[in-house]
Design a protein around this motif. Structure first.
Motif, short mmCIF file in Angstrom:
data_model
loop_
_atom_site.label_atom_id
_atom_site.label_comp_id
_atom_site.label_asym_id
_atom_site.label_seq_id
_atom_site.Cartn_x
_atom_site.Cartn_y
_atom_site.Cartn_z
N LYS A 120 -21.91 -16.15 -43.81
CA LYS A 120 -22.96 -15.24 -44.26
C LYS A 120 -22.93 -13.90 -43.53
O LYS A 120 -23.62 -12.97 -43.91
N VAL A 121 -22.13 -13.83 -42.47
CA VAL A 121 -22.18 -12.63 -41.64
C VAL A 121 -21.16 -11.60 -42.11
O VAL A 121 -19.98 -11.90 -42.23
N ASN A 122 -21.62 -10.42 -42.43
CA ASN A 122 -20.69 -9.35 -42.77
C ASN A 122 -20.67 -8.29 -41.68
O ASN A 122 -19.86 -8.37 -40.76
N LEU A 123 -21.55 -7.31 -41.80
CA LEU A 123 -21.53 -6.23 -40.83
C LEU A 123 -22.79 -6.20 -39.98
O LEU A 123 -22.91 -5.39 -39.08
N TRP A 124 -23.72 -7.07 -40.29
CA TRP A 124 -24.98 -7.09 -39.56
C TRP A 124 -25.25 -8.53 -39.11
O TRP A 124 -24.98 -9.45 -39.87
N PRO A 125 -25.75 -8.74 -37.90
CA PRO A 125 -26.00 -10.11 -37.44
C PRO A 125 -26.98 -10.85 -38.37
O PRO A 125 -27.93 -10.25 -38.86
N VAL A 126 -26.69 -12.13 -38.61
CA VAL A 126 -27.60 -12.97 -39.38
C VAL A 126 -28.14 -14.03 -38.43
O VAL A 126 -27.37 -14.62 -37.67
N GLU A 127 -29.43 -14.27 -38.48
CA GLU A 127 -30.09 -15.19 -37.54
C GLU A 127 -29.71 -14.82 -36.12
O GLU A 127 -29.04 -15.57 -35.42
N PHE A 128 -30.12 -13.61 -35.75
CA PHE A 128 -29.73 -13.02 -34.46
C PHE A 128 -29.86 -14.02 -33.31
O PHE A 128 -30.86 -14.73 -33.18
N SER A 129 -28.81 -14.09 -32.51
CA SER A 129 -28.81 -15.01 -31.38
C SER A 129 -27.87 -14.51 -30.31
O SER A 129 -26.81 -13.95 -30.61
N THR A 130 -28.25 -14.69 -29.07
CA THR A 130 -27.37 -14.27 -27.98
C THR A 130 -26.71 -15.48 -27.33
O THR A 130 -26.13 -15.37 -26.25
N LEU A 131 -26.77 -16.60 -28.03
CA LEU A 131 -26.26 -17.85 -27.47
C LEU A 131 -24.77 -17.74 -27.12
O LEU A 131 -24.32 -18.25 -26.09
N ASN A 132 -24.00 -17.05 -28.00
CA ASN A 132 -22.56 -16.90 -27.74
C ASN A 132 -22.32 -16.19 -26.41
O ASN A 132 -21.43 -16.57 -25.65
N TYR A 133 -23.11 -15.15 -26.17
CA TYR A 133 -22.94 -14.41 -24.92
C TYR A 133 -23.40 -15.24 -23.73
O TYR A 133 -22.80 -15.19 -22.66
N GLN A 134 -24.47 -16.01 -23.95
CA GLN A 134 -24.91 -16.90 -22.87
C GLN A 134 -23.80 -17.89 -22.52
O GLN A 134 -23.55 -18.19 -21.37
N TYR A 135 -23.12 -18.34 -23.57
CA TYR A 135 -22.01 -19.26 -23.33
C TYR A 135 -20.92 -18.57 -22.50
O TYR A 135 -20.44 -19.12 -21.50
N VAL A 136 -20.53 -17.36 -22.93
CA VAL A 136 -19.47 -16.64 -22.21
C VAL A 136 -19.87 -16.42 -20.75
O VAL A 136 -19.07 -16.57 -19.84
N MET A 137 -21.17 -16.12 -20.55
CA MET A 137 -21.67 -15.90 -19.19
C MET A 137 -21.51 -17.13 -18.32
O MET A 137 -21.23 -17.02 -17.13
N GLN A 138 -21.71 -18.32 -18.91
CA GLN A 138 -21.69 -19.51 -18.07
C GLN A 138 -20.28 -20.06 -17.91
O GLN A 138 -20.04 -20.92 -17.06
N ASP A 139 -19.33 -19.60 -18.75
CA ASP A 139 -17.96 -20.13 -18.63
C ASP A 139 -17.28 -19.47 -17.45
O ASP A 139 -16.86 -18.31 -17.50
N PHE A 140 -17.14 -20.24 -16.41
CA PHE A 140 -16.57 -19.73 -15.17
C PHE A 140 -15.15 -19.20 -15.38
O PHE A 140 -14.76 -18.17 -14.82
N THR A 141 -14.36 -19.88 -16.22
CA THR A 141 -12.95 -19.47 -16.37
C THR A 141 -12.83 -18.09 -17.00
O THR A 141 -11.91 -17.34 -16.69
N ILE A 142 -13.78 -17.73 -17.87
CA ILE A 142 -13.73 -16.40 -18.47
C ILE A 142 -14.03 -15.34 -17.42
O ILE A 142 -13.35 -14.32 -17.32
N TRP A 143 -15.03 -15.63 -16.57
CA TRP A 143 -15.37 -14.67 -15.52
C TRP A 143 -14.25 -14.52 -14.52
O TRP A 143 -13.96 -13.42 -14.06
#
Lengths: 320, 293
Positions: free
Chosen positions: B49-72
């Protein structure tokens, strides 16, 4: 008269000796310059020339423990094996096809774009367009593959959605053998077409405006002016860049291909560089893949030399 | 323009503007699409459903990236390699390019040829790999910095910058009793600040995007730079869940795509942030390099 003869003998050799000692004194005076340059020279010797010596392993059955001196010599065995091997021939074909498409489609793209950008009279808008088209050049291939995965995905991909509006059913772009070459060449154009215009735009900017005014007086329209003034004026730039490109004919770029390869598209997508990594480094067939690497470098050098001499004869432009 | 443009030319200009705008859009919209996906819920992304604008806005993905130690950790490695690597590049490149730009350097022609040759004919991968191994650079971050200490292309760019510095200036410094090293650091380098900035940009972007040499020379996952970690994530859906953070369990199971897109954004953010500042520099640098070489 013996005295005189000794003086003449001395004057014969003196200038040469004097010149040499003068040179030494001169070099000694600027010894700091030489000292400063040592790390750089060492860098090129160690990291560029020492590996060149390692090419001998292409003619050996190189054994990591025996080293270059202890490994057995096999002559051209690896090269013979190369050309008898269907896998190698398939990959060579992929590499050559990709190189060919890249020259046919990828090389003219920035020239055309530069000519089109040159016709934009709204200065601010032109600058905005340029800013946008330069940007992809700064994205890594991994990022681009990430974007591509998002755009090309069969379920949620943007491109498939657009195709869906026209009734074309979802295509698994990255899983189709027949698509991979277009994706590789296309993504390269997408990334670098804007970047490539910089040098052509500079060449165009260097053309004297009087030429256009004179053409205007003679009644030439914009199209005529482009053909008769702009294109000839940037031809030397085009030639030089084309020569450089020819030398890289088999160098399609490891990263660009590696990030898009998967078992489904490998048949048509794999190139010499990825093969060398996969078979050479991962399966440790050192000598065989060095032979392939040497083959690649020699082909590149040969093409460059041929193209350079042709170009010198035809247009007077050459790299060296 | 002395004459008025013909109607045909006006039509062309309009079509040209439309075409170029569309072209620029193809460079820009994919990125917007990635951004929108990274800020949408997993359900919306998976349903397409997502084209150019966020649908069902959520920052969960970024929260995930923040907690993934290996990415940091990978982010940190990349920052470290970019800073140190670029410094090494600048020092090595200018300290080799400067002497070779001076007429007092006898025999510079041979050294220049030596550099030029490496641009045309380079050693295959395996001998280079064996060299790195023999030098004990394998599995160290040095392998990402030392073998690429000088780029031949940038070397020639730098040299032509240095050549444009008037001889009189350097002679004057010599008469004042400056040593050659002192001249390089107190006269030449400050004068070539634009060149240095250009070089720094090229080298820093190179290090930030480094992937190939990391793939060749690093086995230890603790040393993986960002691009390598990101590649793992994109290809193998390699999502590691912190057992204490149960809110992500759903996310990873349903749609790793949002996480991938969030990582793409994180990995490009630094470049996107400095890009406007860089633009005028890199064009200048690119031109000087290409005209002279």
């Amino acid at each position: 008269m013996p005295r005189q003869s000794t003086t003449t003998a001395a004057t014969v050799s003196a200038p040469a000796r004097q010149r040499r000692s003068e040179l030494w004194r001169f070099m000694w005076k600027y010894k700091a310059l030489y000292l400063i340059s040592i790390p750089g020279a060492l860098y090129f010797i160690i990291f560029k020339y020492v590996p060149l010596l390692g090419i001998v392993m292409a003619f050996q059955d190189y054994n990591l423990f025996a080293g270059f001196l202890g490994s057995e010599w096999v002559g051209l065995e690896h090269f013979r094996y190369m050309f008898e091997h269907a896998d190698f021939l398939r990959i060579l074909k992929n590499t050559m096809l990709l190189g060919f498409y890249d020259i046919v489609f990828g090389f003219p793209a920035p020239i055309v774009l530069a000519l089109l950008l040159n016709e934009v009279r709204l200065v601010l808008y032109k600058r905005l367009l340029q800013t946008v088209v330069y940007l992809p050049h700064f994205l890594s291939w991994v990022i681009i593959s990430g974007i591509a995965v998002g755009i090309l995905s069969p379920e949620s991909g943007f491109l498939n959605k657009v195709l869906g509006w026209f009734g074309i059913g979802p295509i698994y772009f990255l899983g189709e053998e027949s698509m991979i070459r277009s994706i590789l060449v296309g993504s390269g154009i997408w990334r670098d077409v804007g970047w490539g215009t910089i040098i052509y735009l500079a060449a165009i900017a260097g053309i004297h405006p009087d030429l256009y005014e004179a053409a205007e007086m003679d009644g030439a329209n914009r199209w005529r002016q482009t053909l008769s003034i702009t294109v000839p004026a940037i031809l030397p730039t085009i030639t030089i860049l084309f020569l450089l490109r020819i030398g890289d004919f088999l160098d399609f770029g490891f990263e660009r291909v590696w990030v898009f390869l998967n078992p489904l598209n490998q048949n048509n997508g794999e190139i010499l560089d990825t093969f060398i990594y996969r078979v050479g480094l991962l399966s440790q067939q050192y000598s065989y893949t060095t032979a392939i690497g040497l083959f690649k470098s020699v082909v590149g050098l040969t093409l460059l030399v041929i193209a350079n001499s042709l170009s010198r004869k035809a247009t007077g432009e050459s790299l060296y | 323009m002395p004459r008025k443009p013909t109607p045909a030319y006006r039509v062309f200009q309009f079509a040209n503007l439309v075409f170029l705008t569309l072209l620029a859009a193809t460079m820009f919209l994919p990125y917007l699409n990635v951004l929108a996906k990274s800020l949408s819920s997993a359900n919306a992304v998976e349903a397409g459903k997502v084209n150019l604008w966020p649908v069902e806005f959520s920052t969960l993905n970024y929260q995930y990236v923040m907690q993934d130690f290996t990415i940091w950790r990978a982010f940190g490695v990349t920052v470290l390699v970019t800073v140190c690597g670029t410094l090494i590049n600048l020092i090595m490149t200018s300290s080799f390019a400067y002497p070779l730009s001076r007429p007092e350097y006898v025999g510079r022609k041979y050294l220049l040829l030596m550099v030029l040759f490496t641009m045309i004919f380079s050693a295959p991968l395996i001998p280079t790999f064996i060299l790195i191994k023999k030098l004990h650079l394998m599995n160290t971050l040095w392998a990402l910095m030392i073998p690429s200490a000088i780029s031949a292309f940038n070397f020639f760019v730098m040299r032509s910058f240095f050549q444009n510095i008037p001889n009189e200036l350097i002679d004057a410094a010599r008469i004042d009793g400056c040593s050659e090293t002192r001249i390089l650091w107190s006269v030449v380098v400050p004068l070539s600040r634009p060149a240095m900035a250009t070089m720094a940009i090229f080298y820093a972007v190179f290090h930030w995007n480094t992937y190939q040499s990391a793939l060749y020379y690093l086995n230890d996952r603790a040393l993986y730079p960002l691009q390598l970690r990101l590649r793992e994530l994109i290809v193998s859906d390699d999502i590691s869940i912190d057992p204490n953070a149960s809110q992500f369990a759903d996310l990873a199971a349903q749609s790793p795509e949002g996480i991938k897109m969030a990582t793409v954004i994180v990995a490009t953010l630094p470049i996107l942030l400095v890009y406007p500042l860089l633009q005028k520099h890199f064009i200048k640098g690119m031109l000087i390099g290409s005209v002279k070489s």
